[in-house]
Scaffold this motif. Structure first.
Motif, short mmCIF file in Angstrom:
data_model
loop_
_atom_site.label_atom_id
_atom_site.label_comp_id
_atom_site.label_asym_id
_atom_site.label_seq_id
_atom_site.Cartn_x
_atom_site.Cartn_y
_atom_site.Cartn_z
N ALA A 202 33.10 -0.99 -6.98
CA ALA A 202 34.55 -0.83 -6.97
C ALA A 202 35.17 -1.65 -8.09
N THR A 203 36.19 -1.09 -8.67
CA THR A 203 36.95 -1.79 -9.70
C THR A 203 38.23 -2.34 -9.08
N ASP B 33 41.17 -1.39 -9.81
CA ASP B 33 42.02 -0.22 -9.55
C ASP B 33 41.67 0.41 -8.21
N ASP B 34 40.38 0.44 -7.86
CA ASP B 34 39.97 0.99 -6.56
C ASP B 34 40.53 0.15 -5.42
#
Length: 53
Positions: free
Chosen positions: A45-46, A48-49
């Motif tokens: 996951a980033t 942004d996620d």
């Protein structure tokens, strides 16, 4: 204490003396998390996620 529990303690580096300070649940959590250390996730996951979540 069972032999399997003591084995798990040794595997995560907990001494008999340390067992006075932590719970059985903490030992189990540490053992499970140590198994996750070698997991190679396909997608990570980033930020942004997380923001979208």
């Amino acid at each position: 204490m069972t032999a399997l529990f003591l084995l798990r303690c040794v595997q995560v580096g907990i001494s008999i003396r340390d067992l006075d300070l932590i719970t059985i649940g903490t030992v189990n959590d540490m053992y499970v998390e140590s198994g996750n250390d070698t997991c190679d996730y396909d997608v990570l996951a980033t930020q942004d996620d997380f923001d979208a979540f």
